[in-house]
Design an enzyme around this catalytic site. Sequence first.
Site, PDB file in Angstrom:
ATOM      1  N   ASN A   1       0.835  -1.208   0.000  1.00  0.00           N
ATOM      2  CA  ASN A   1       0.000   0.000   0.000  1.00  0.00           C
ATOM      3  C   ASN A   1       0.861   1.245   0.000  1.00  0.00           C
ATOM      4  OD1 ASN A   1      -2.322  -1.587   0.483  1.00  0.00           O
ATOM      5  ND2 ASN A   1      -2.036  -1.437   2.704  1.00  0.00           N
ATOM      6  N   ALA A   2       0.327   2.315  -0.599  1.00  0.00           N
ATOM      7  CA  ALA A   2       0.889   3.638  -0.338  1.00  0.00           C
ATOM      8  C   ALA A   2       0.231   4.141   0.951  1.00  0.00           C
ATOM      9  CB  ALA A   2       0.567   4.575  -1.494  1.00  0.00           C
TER      10      ALA A   2
ATOM     11  N   GLY B   1       1.920  -1.166   3.626  1.00  0.00           N
ATOM     12  CA  GLY B   1       1.218  -2.430   3.380  1.00  0.00           C
ATOM     13  C   GLY B   1       1.885  -3.509   4.203  1.00  0.00           C
ATOM     14  N   LYS B   2       1.052  -4.352   4.824  1.00  0.00           N
ATOM     15  CA  LYS B   2       1.633  -5.312   5.774  1.00  0.00           C
ATOM     16  C   LYS B   2       2.604  -6.282   5.108  1.00  0.00           C
ATOM     17  CE  LYS B   2      -2.423  -4.765   8.657  1.00  0.00           C
ATOM     18  NZ  LYS B   2      -1.834  -3.719   9.495  1.00  0.00           N
ATOM     19  N   GLY B   3       2.303  -6.695   3.863  1.00  0.00           N
ATOM     20  CA  GLY B   3       3.212  -7.600   3.172  1.00  0.00           C
ATOM     21  C   GLY B   3       4.514  -6.916   2.791  1.00  0.00           C
TER      22      GLY B   3
ATOM     23  N   GLY C   1       2.463  -5.387  22.755  1.00  0.00           N
ATOM     24  CA  GLY C   1       2.951  -4.005  22.727  1.00  0.00           C
ATOM     25  C   GLY C   1       4.199  -3.856  23.581  1.00  0.00           C
TER      26      GLY C   1
ATOM     27  N   GLY D   1       4.342  -4.119  14.232  1.00  0.00           N
ATOM     28  CA  GLY D   1       3.897  -5.521  14.221  1.00  0.00           C
ATOM     29  C   GLY D   1       4.417  -6.256  12.993  1.00  0.00           C
ATOM     30  N   ASP D   2       4.495  -5.553  11.879  1.00  0.00           N
ATOM     31  CA  ASP D   2       5.021  -6.180  10.651  1.00  0.00           C
ATOM     32  C   ASP D   2       6.509  -6.501  10.818  1.00  0.00           C
ATOM     33  OD1 ASP D   2       2.479  -5.598   9.627  1.00  0.00           O
ATOM     34  OD2 ASP D   2       3.150  -3.670   8.836  1.00  0.00           O
TER      35      ASP D   2
HETATM   36  O1  RIB Z   1       0.805  -2.558   9.614  1.00  0.00           O
HETATM   37  C1  RIB Z   1       0.950  -1.266   9.091  1.00  0.00           C
HETATM   38  C2  RIB Z   1       0.425  -1.215   7.690  1.00  0.00           C
HETATM   39  O2  RIB Z   1      -0.963  -1.454   7.727  1.00  0.00           O
HETATM   40  C3  RIB Z   1       0.571   0.127   7.019  1.00  0.00           C
HETATM   41  O3  RIB Z   1       1.789   0.266   6.330  1.00  0.00           O
HETATM   42  C4  RIB Z   1      -0.651   0.188   6.120  1.00  0.00           C
HETATM   43  O4  RIB Z   1      -0.364   0.135   4.761  1.00  0.00           O
HETATM   44  C5  RIB Z   1      -1.527  -0.988   6.529  1.00  0.00           C
HETATM   45  O5  RIB Z   1      -1.439  -2.015   5.643  1.00  0.00           O
END
Ligand code: RIB
Length: 309
Positions: A21-22, A49-51, A228, A259-260
Site C-alpha cells: 500500500n501507499a 502495506g503489511k506484506g 505491545g 507488528g510487521d
Molecule cells: O501494519 C501497518 C500497515 O498497515 C501500514 O503500512 C498500512 O499500509 C496498513 O497495511
Amino acid sequence: MQKNEGSAPSRHDLLVVGSANADLVVGVDRRPGPGETVLGSDLVVHPGGKGANQAVAAARLGARTALLARVGDDAHGRLLRASQQEAGVDTGGVLVGGAPTGVALITVDPSGDNSIVVSPGANARLTPGDIRAAAPLLASARVVSVQLEIPLDSVAETARSLAPGTRLVLNPSPPAPLPDEVLAACDPLVVNEHEARFILGEGAGPTPESWARGLTALGPRSVVITLGADGALVSDTRGGDPVRVPSPRVDAVDTTGAGDAFTAALAWRLGLGEDLTEAAGYAVRVGAAAVTKEGAQASFPTAEEVAAL
Ligand code: RIB
C-alpha cells in the site's frame, strides 16, 4: 544450510505473500469523532502495506527475502517497487496491473498510536491463480509469511501450495474468520490482543495465557501473541506452558508497521532454526526499535541497530 525436504536448497530465507500500500499519513492531536472535522499535519506518503513492510523489515535485517504481491501500474506502485528493491528484496514476484495500487489512510496521534483504513485496490486482485502461478517462488523459501490484506482465498491457496518442510507464519490482520485448513497450517499464528479477541469471540478468557490456550485449541501448531510494550507471549504445541518474552523499554514515536517488523523478524529467525522463544526474543527487539522512528518501512532497523538496543 537448511533444506526444504526433498528439494533444492532454499534460495530465500523468507517469502512474504501479501499487500503493498501507499501509506497516506497525517499527524493529529486527536482523532475526529463521527461527523467531526479536525485539522492535521502536512500529508506524508510512505511505502507501506503489511506484506511489503514485512519484506523490507526482513531484508533490512539481512534475510534473503522475496515478495509476492500485486501493485497498480501507477506512481504508488513504482514507489513500492523502488522501496523493495532498495532494501534488497527479490521483486520478481511483484505483479503489476489490474487495479490502482492499494492505499492506506493513516492518522497518528501524539502518543504514537495509529488508526488505519485500507482501500485494497490491486491487493484484492492477487488471486489464487496468481499464487498457483508462483509455485517455483513458493518452493524457494524456508518460511512463507502471509497476512489478510489480500483475498482469504489466496491465503488459503498459499497454505495449500507450501512445499514440504516450508513453515507458514500468518498474521491475521485485519482479522477475519479463518478456515480450519489455514489455522492448521499456521506455525505460528501471530496475533495482537485485538486479533486474539476477534478470533476467540465471547470465548476469550481474561489473560493472554488463556487466549493462547484458546487459540491453540483451534489448530495452529504454535501461537504468538504480541503485547505491545509488554513484549510477547509464545505457545508451542510441541511442548511446555506459554512463555512471556519481555520487550526492551523505548519511547514510542509511531507504532505503524512495528507488528510487521516483529513478524518478519520472527519468521526469519524461525527459518534459521531458532525455537519460538528465541525467535520471539529477537523479534521484540526489532519491534521495539521500529516504534522509535516515524513511518513504517523507514523505521525498520538493521541487524546492527537491533544489537545496539
Ligand atoms: O501494519 C501497518 C500497515 O498497515 C501500514 O503500512 C498500512 O499500509 C496498513 O497495511
